[in-house]
Design an enzyme around this catalytic site. Structure first.
Site, mmCIF file in Angstrom:
data_model
loop_
_atom_site.group_PDB
_atom_site.id
_atom_site.type_symbol
_atom_site.label_atom_id
_atom_site.label_comp_id
_atom_site.label_asym_id
_atom_site.label_seq_id
_atom_site.Cartn_x
_atom_site.Cartn_y
_atom_site.Cartn_z
ATOM 1 N N HIS A 61 0.832 -1.205 0.000
ATOM 2 C CA HIS A 61 0.000 0.000 0.000
ATOM 3 C C HIS A 61 0.871 1.262 0.000
ATOM 4 O O HIS A 61 0.605 2.205 -0.745
ATOM 5 C CB HIS A 61 -0.914 -0.023 1.229
ATOM 6 C CG HIS A 61 -1.847 1.125 1.339
ATOM 7 N ND1 HIS A 61 -2.847 1.372 0.432
ATOM 8 C CD2 HIS A 61 -1.930 2.107 2.277
ATOM 9 C CE1 HIS A 61 -3.516 2.454 0.809
ATOM 10 N NE2 HIS A 61 -2.966 2.920 1.919
ATOM 11 N N GLN A 102 3.985 1.557 -1.086
ATOM 12 C CA GLN A 102 4.646 1.656 -2.392
ATOM 13 C C GLN A 102 3.680 2.186 -3.441
ATOM 14 O O GLN A 102 4.049 3.005 -4.284
ATOM 15 C CB GLN A 102 5.195 0.297 -2.815
ATOM 16 C CG GLN A 102 6.357 -0.178 -1.969
ATOM 17 C CD GLN A 102 7.545 0.751 -2.050
ATOM 18 O OE1 GLN A 102 7.904 1.401 -1.077
ATOM 19 N NE2 GLN A 102 8.144 0.843 -3.199
ATOM 20 N N HIS A 114 1.062 4.119 -2.907
ATOM 21 C CA HIS A 114 0.868 5.549 -2.640
ATOM 22 C C HIS A 114 2.029 6.374 -3.182
ATOM 23 O O HIS A 114 1.826 7.414 -3.815
ATOM 24 C CB HIS A 114 0.733 5.812 -1.135
ATOM 25 C CG HIS A 114 -0.666 5.908 -0.672
ATOM 26 N ND1 HIS A 114 -1.423 7.041 -0.789
ATOM 27 C CD2 HIS A 114 -1.463 4.989 -0.077
ATOM 28 C CE1 HIS A 114 -2.621 6.829 -0.287
ATOM 29 N NE2 HIS A 114 -2.669 5.578 0.144
#
Length: 103
Positions: free
Chosen positions: A76, A78, A80
């Site tokens: 998650h 990475q 973002h």
């Protein structure tokens, strides 16, 4: 919360802040306030750099033998970071287009 989780949340937070600043820059540019837009883009780059530095620390630690979990939370983070950098890059181009059209 352990150190790795804190680092992951720092990536998520900084990447989210970068994305938000970039979109605020675009809103300002659409209004013709290119000076304020440039300041927001500068903030976005600084926030991205913060996230990238934490990511680099995690990668370097792993390369140096510190085991890391690769759970959904890291994926998650990475995601973002990647999408915020892409948004920032595209918004930079869009602002340049707005400047050209504004002349």
């Amino acid at each position: 919360m352990n150190e790795q989780e804190m680092d992951i949340f720092k990536i998520i937070s900084s990447a989210g802040d970068a994305r938000g600043s970039a979109f605020e820059a675009l809103r300002l540019a659409r209004k013709g306030d290119f000076e304020a837009a440039a300041e927001k883009m500068k903030e976005a780059k600084e926030q991205s750099l913060t996230a990238h530095e934490v990511q680099t620390k995690l990668i370097t630690d792993e390369i140096n033998g510190t085991p890391r979990e690769s759970g959904l939370l890291m994926i998650h983070a990475q995601d973002h970071l990647m999408t915020s950098i892409l948004a920032r890059d595209l918004i930079e181009e869009m602002i340049e287009m707005l400047k050209e059209n504004n002349k």
